[in-house]
Design a protein around this motif. Structure first.
Motif, short mmCIF file in Angstrom:
data_model
loop_
_atom_site.label_atom_id
_atom_site.label_comp_id
_atom_site.label_asym_id
_atom_site.label_seq_id
_atom_site.Cartn_x
_atom_site.Cartn_y
_atom_site.Cartn_z
N GLY A 85 0.83 -1.21 0.00
CA GLY A 85 0.00 0.00 0.00
C GLY A 85 0.86 1.25 0.00
N ASP A 86 0.20 2.38 -0.22
CA ASP A 86 0.91 3.66 -0.28
C ASP A 86 1.42 4.06 1.11
N VAL A 87 2.51 4.83 1.09
CA VAL A 87 3.15 5.28 2.33
C VAL A 87 2.99 6.80 2.43
N LEU A 88 2.41 7.27 3.52
CA LEU A 88 2.25 8.70 3.78
C LEU A 88 3.29 9.10 4.82
N VAL A 89 4.16 10.05 4.47
CA VAL A 89 5.26 10.46 5.34
C VAL A 89 5.01 11.88 5.82
N PHE A 90 5.04 12.09 7.13
CA PHE A 90 4.82 13.42 7.69
C PHE A 90 6.16 14.08 8.01
N LEU A 91 6.38 15.25 7.43
CA LEU A 91 7.58 16.04 7.64
C LEU A 91 7.17 17.47 7.97
N PRO A 92 8.04 18.25 8.60
CA PRO A 92 7.59 19.58 9.07
C PRO A 92 7.41 20.62 7.99
N GLY A 93 8.15 20.55 6.88
CA GLY A 93 8.04 21.61 5.89
C GLY A 93 8.49 21.19 4.51
N ALA A 137 4.44 14.62 2.92
CA ALA A 137 3.46 15.67 3.20
C ALA A 137 3.79 16.40 4.50
N THR A 138 3.26 17.61 4.59
CA THR A 138 3.30 18.36 5.85
C THR A 138 2.00 18.07 6.60
N ALA A 139 1.73 18.89 7.63
CA ALA A 139 0.53 18.69 8.44
C ALA A 139 -0.76 18.92 7.67
N VAL A 140 -0.69 19.39 6.40
CA VAL A 140 -1.93 19.55 5.63
C VAL A 140 -2.65 18.22 5.46
N ALA A 141 -1.91 17.10 5.56
CA ALA A 141 -2.53 15.78 5.40
C ALA A 141 -2.96 15.17 6.72
N ASP A 163 6.12 8.82 10.44
CA ASP A 163 5.98 10.12 11.10
C ASP A 163 7.32 10.57 11.66
N ALA A 164 7.84 11.69 11.14
CA ALA A 164 9.10 12.24 11.66
C ALA A 164 8.92 12.85 13.04
N GLY A 165 7.68 13.11 13.44
CA GLY A 165 7.43 13.61 14.79
C GLY A 165 7.65 15.10 14.97
N LEU A 166 7.68 15.86 13.87
CA LEU A 166 7.92 17.30 13.95
C LEU A 166 6.80 18.06 13.26
N ALA A 167 6.64 19.31 13.65
CA ALA A 167 5.63 20.18 13.04
C ALA A 167 6.17 21.60 13.04
N ARG A 168 5.53 22.45 12.27
CA ARG A 168 5.89 23.86 12.25
C ARG A 168 4.81 24.65 12.99
N SER A 203 7.82 34.30 12.95
CA SER A 203 8.44 33.23 12.17
C SER A 203 7.76 31.92 12.48
N LEU A 204 8.12 30.91 11.70
CA LEU A 204 7.74 29.54 11.98
C LEU A 204 8.92 28.84 12.64
N VAL A 205 8.63 28.03 13.63
CA VAL A 205 9.68 27.25 14.28
C VAL A 205 9.29 25.78 14.24
N THR A 206 10.30 24.94 14.32
CA THR A 206 10.09 23.50 14.31
C THR A 206 9.90 23.02 15.74
N VAL A 207 8.82 22.30 15.99
CA VAL A 207 8.51 21.81 17.34
C VAL A 207 8.19 20.32 17.28
N ARG A 208 8.27 19.68 18.44
CA ARG A 208 7.86 18.28 18.53
C ARG A 208 6.34 18.20 18.39
N VAL A 209 5.88 17.19 17.72
CA VAL A 209 4.45 17.01 17.51
C VAL A 209 3.80 16.64 18.84
N SER A 210 2.52 16.97 19.01
CA SER A 210 1.79 16.60 20.22
C SER A 210 1.29 15.16 20.10
N ARG A 211 0.93 14.59 21.23
CA ARG A 211 0.39 13.21 21.20
C ARG A 211 -0.92 13.17 20.42
N SER A 212 -1.72 14.21 20.54
CA SER A 212 -2.98 14.26 19.80
C SER A 212 -2.72 14.25 18.30
#
Length: 868
Positions: free
Chosen positions: A249-257, A304-308, A322-327, A339-348
């Motif tokens: 199946g397809d792989v969805l990868v979450f990255l911050p930017g 993808a970023t958090a838009v997905a 999941d890289a575990g990061l968000a902007r 500015s935008l900063v890179t932060v750790r993703v929340s558990r939610s």
């Protein structure tokens, strides 16, 4: 409009709760009564990603209301995806076109028609629409989707909707949806003064998702600003390879930017023979984003970023990495840098990301961190209202008629400091009056539909550079870096690339935004003259046009090179700025900086987007920061008086000031004294002694004897130095100032009269000599005297009203110490005999009596030849 179960392609869980949800909104499941009738009217739907809340609920609601259903989404990509999915469901055969029963509106694009029953909009569009006409004519229901994401526009839209229901449209149905279960505050607000709105929940995602913990094998540095450790990106790429080997199946990868997406895409290029690598982020054109939401002929890796993360479904996904990061947005209010900063993703958020793998079948999520790290993650992401620039938010509140949010129901109160900074910015723009009320100019700025700073730049810049060019520059600044803009930090180079781009799809969003902005910038043309700005447009180069517009938007970021040809600048706001090595802007004397951020541990801001300009344009753009001031300051060890032309913190010109203002001069001299310390004054031996005596009295007797420590004397310098200090103009005047007489001003007259009694400068000894006491130590005043001069003394005197005995340092005839005592009687009995034995042979012409208490004291040596 709701299709049967077969038409959805999958039996989505939200369908089972639709009857309860409709009943919660309308009271009994029938169409709601007319305006003014009592009905619950509001509800909260809690539904995890993939349950169908975004698409099935609006269709169901359209079946029970006669007017239009408005669906507000936090992102453009979600707006288009939701509208297309609902249109295909309504058509029954998957071929429905947007613009019929289902339409959408995003900034710069509107696809609705006379038959549209469901309109999907961004929350920003909803806010603008409410500002224009809060009654929302023709709309019977509003759905605020993904409220848990806590975007500023979403919080604002909710507050406005609550106000509209309470004052204008009690018949309007309002549904808030959330992917998280913590909705008590939301339900309480929707309930108004009565009971909380009902909460309806659905089941978890359709299929289970296996969690695989894959922490990086070695240490990974923390993210600073936009920086992400390349070793983490290496690990993400390796984890993608593992997922491709172990799963289907397809792989969805979450990255911050977008930058990290490009970096990982390059790292997995070796897999392109077997999979398609697709990207999905906010900088892309709508066409490119929409293509990522369609299944492909081969297996795909979607970066993808958090838009997905929510609101949309990427078809075919069975695996999430999941890289575990968000902007996250951050605002440095003191320096005016957002500015935008890179932060750790929340558990939610991590849970929502994992849920994308279980949308269509059992799935798996590879988390690039450990289970122990997961437990330490924040439960929820910070709401945007707590960390972002609130200038636009504050203007919207003022336009709505509730300056500062007073009287509105907000999910979270905005931080007071951020609101104060926003109010100051808006008053500087002329958008708010002193009482915080919106002005006519403020309404014009708000009507542009851009950040207030950018709207101001558009309105004020267009007369000088033309509406077209002003709109194009503001369009570059108004969102994410446009697709096709490249990595350059030179705004003009980006602008030219966008205008000349052969691939118009890559710059489509920028072109659409420029077209949207241009009418607001075009003045009403006189008869016979075409609109579009002054006819002298072309006399202004692109660099100066862009520089003026950027400078009008961010005047505090106008910057001048510290050194000719260098890459370090000083901004008008007082912050240093640094260009990236190799920047094409290096060497420019002046910059108008559009984007800069100051990461953790950095002493200067990193310039990310700027334009070069000349001094005249900088002065024009920063006119509000121009001032000529007389500056008298202590600098380089002396007073410097000058008249300075400034652009904020930037010195444009300076010249000596012959007759500085006396108050400025006094303040500079005082500052110099406090900076240099008391040593800059003239300290004679008598002055030092007086200070030591006063310190002794303060230590032993306390108040009202003055504290003469360095800190206390510097603090009270104007009082005790008096006119001597006020008459000083430079360092040399301070160096001539005798501290001794000045110190006596600290003493009230009764203490001044008793100083010599309580702390005498000298003590008369039996020989008749008046010997100076040394008060420099803390163990009591010291009397250094030759031993022969105190013969006849049985005990040492005490001072300070008899509280403190003198300490005697007894000296040999040569003046060398031989004994220290504060008990002279004891010394004569036990200390003197060995001293006498040692010294009588060395100094035979001096008296060494057996009993010093009865001997005559002397200062003289016996005549030669006459033994003593």
């Amino acid at each position: 409009m709701l299709p049967d179960r077969a038409a959805t392609g999958v039996d989505l869980p939200v369908r089972d709760v639709l009857p309860a949800l409709i009943a919660a909104l309308t009271g009994d499941g029938r169409p709601p009564p007319g305006p003014g009738a009592e009905t619950s009217g509001a509800a909260v739907l809690v539904a995890p990603p993939g349950t169908g809340k975004t698409t099935l609920v609006p269709l169901a609601l359209a079946d029970v209301v006669t007017g239009r259903v408005l669906v507000a989404e936090p992102r453009r990509i979600a707006v288009r995806a939701a509208a297309r999915r609902m249109a295909s469901l309504v058509s029954g055969d998957g071929s429905g076109d947007v613009g019929g029963p289902v339409g959408y509106t995003i900034r710069g694009e509107r696809r609705v028609g006379p038959s549209t029953r469901i309109e999907v909009v961004t929350t920003g569009v909803l806010v603008r629409r409410l500002q224009r006409d809060p009654e929302l004519p023709g709309v019977d229901a509003v759905i605020l989707d993904e409220c848990h994401e806590r975007h500023l526009d979403a919080d604002l839209a909710l507050a406005f909707m609550l106000d509209v229901r309470a004052t204008l449209r009690p018949d309007l149905l309002v549904l808030a949806t959330s992917a998280t279960a913590d909705t008590r505050r939301l339900a309480a607000l929707l309930g108004g003064p009565g009971p909380a709105a009902p909460i309806v929940g659905t089941d978890a995602p359709l299929f289970g998702v296996e969690v695989v913990w894959t922490p990086a094998p070695g240490p990974i540095g923390p993210a600073h600003g936009l920086r992400v450790d390349p070793r983490l990106l290496d690990h993400v790429a390796a984890t993608i390879g593992r997922a491709l080997r172990e799963t289907s199946g397809d792989v969805l990868v979450f990255l911050p930017g977008a930058g990290e997406i490009a970096a990982v895409a390059g790292r997995i290029a070796g897999h392109r023979d077997t999979v398609d690598v697709v990207t999905l982020h906010g900088r892309q054109s709508g066409r490119t984003q929409d293509a990522a939401l369609r299944a492909g002929p081969r297996r795909r890796v979607v970066l993808a970023t958090a838009v997905a993360e929510s609101s949309i479904t990427v078809p075919g996904v069975r695996v999430v990495v999941d890289a575990g990061l968000a902007r996250s947005p951050r605002m440095d209010h003191a320096r005016g840098l957002g500015s935008l900063v890179t932060v750790r993703v929340s558990r939610s958020s991590a849970s929502q990301r994992a849920g994308r793998a279980g949308r269509e079948a059992p799935g798996r999520v590879y988390r690039c961190w450990s289970a122990a790290e997961h437990d330490r993650l924040p439960a929820q992401a910070e709401p945007e209202i707590a960390v972002a620039d609130l200038t636009g938010f504050a203007l919207d509140l003022a336009v709505w008629g509730h300056p500062g949010g007073a009287g509105l129901e907000l999910l979270s109160d905005p931080p007071a400091g951020a609101m104060e900074a926003a109010g100051a910015s808006l008053r500087a723009l002329g958008a708010l009056d002193a009482a915080g009320r919106v002005t006519a100019r403020g309404r014009a700025i708000a009507a542009v539909g851009a950040h207030p700073r950018l709207a101001r730049a558009l309105l004020d810049g267009a007369p000088a550079v033309g509406a077209r060019r002003a709109a194009e520059v503001v369009a570059i600044l108004s969102g994410d870096r446009p697709a096709g803009a490249g990595p350059s930090d030179d705004l003009v180079a980006i602008w030219r690339r966008l205008r000349a781009d052969a691939d118009r799809a890559a710059s489509a969003r920028w072109r659409a935004e420029a077209r949207r902005l241009r009418p607001a910038a075009e003045p009403t043309a006189p008869a016979g003259q075409p609109p579009g700005g002054p006819v002298t447009d072309d006399l202004v180069t692109d660099d100066l046009a862009a520089g003026l517009v950027v400078g009008l938007a961010f005047p505090e970021r106008l910057a001048r090179a510290r050194d000719p040809g260098g890459a370090t600048y000083l901004m008008a706001g007082g912050t240093a700025a640094q260009l990236t090595g190799g920047s094409a802007l290096t060497g420019a004397e002046w910059l108008a900086i559009a984007v800069a951020d100051r990461g953790a541990g950095r002493t200067s801001a990193h310039v990310r987007l700027a334009v070069s300009l000349d001094a005249a344009t900088a002065r024009e753009a920063g006119a509000a920061f121009l001032r000529t001031v007389d500056e008298v300051a202590w600098s380089g060890g002396d007073v410097v008086a000058r008249r300075v032309d400034r652009l904020g913190a930037i010195v444009l010109a300076e010249r000596p000031l012959a007759r500085p203002d006396r108050s400025l001069l006094d303040a500079a001299v005082l500052h110099g004294l406090r900076h240099e310390g008391l040593a800059v004054l003239r300290w004679t031996r008598d002055a030092v002694g007086l200070r030591e005596r006063l310190a002794f009295c303060h230590r032993v007797l306390g108040n009202p004897w003055p504290d003469v420590s360095d800190a206390a004397l510097l603090e009270s310098a104007p009082a005790w130095l008096g006119a001597d200090l006020r008459g000083a103009r430079r360092r040399a005047d301070l160096e001539r100032l005798d501290a001794g007489p000045a110190l006596r001003r600290l003493l009230p007259w009764p203490q001044a009269a008793r100083l010599d009694e309580l702390a005498p400068e000298r003590v008369e000894v039996p020989s008749g000599s008046r010997v100076r006491l040394d008060y420099s130590g803390t163990g009591g005043p010291v009397l250094a005297v030759k031993i022969a001069e105190v013969f006849g003394w049985e005990r040492l005197p005490a001072i300070a009203d008899g509280r403190v005995p003198i300490v005697a340092h007894l000296l040999s005839p040569a003046g060398r110490p031989v004994a220290v005592t504060s008990d002279l009687a004891s010394f004569w009995r036990s200390g003197y005999p060995p001293v006498r034995s040692e010294l009588r042979g060395r100094y035979p012409r001096h008296p060494w009596p057996d009993d010093p208490t009865t001997a005559s004291p002397t200062r003289r040596v016996a005549p030669r030849g006459r033994p003593r």
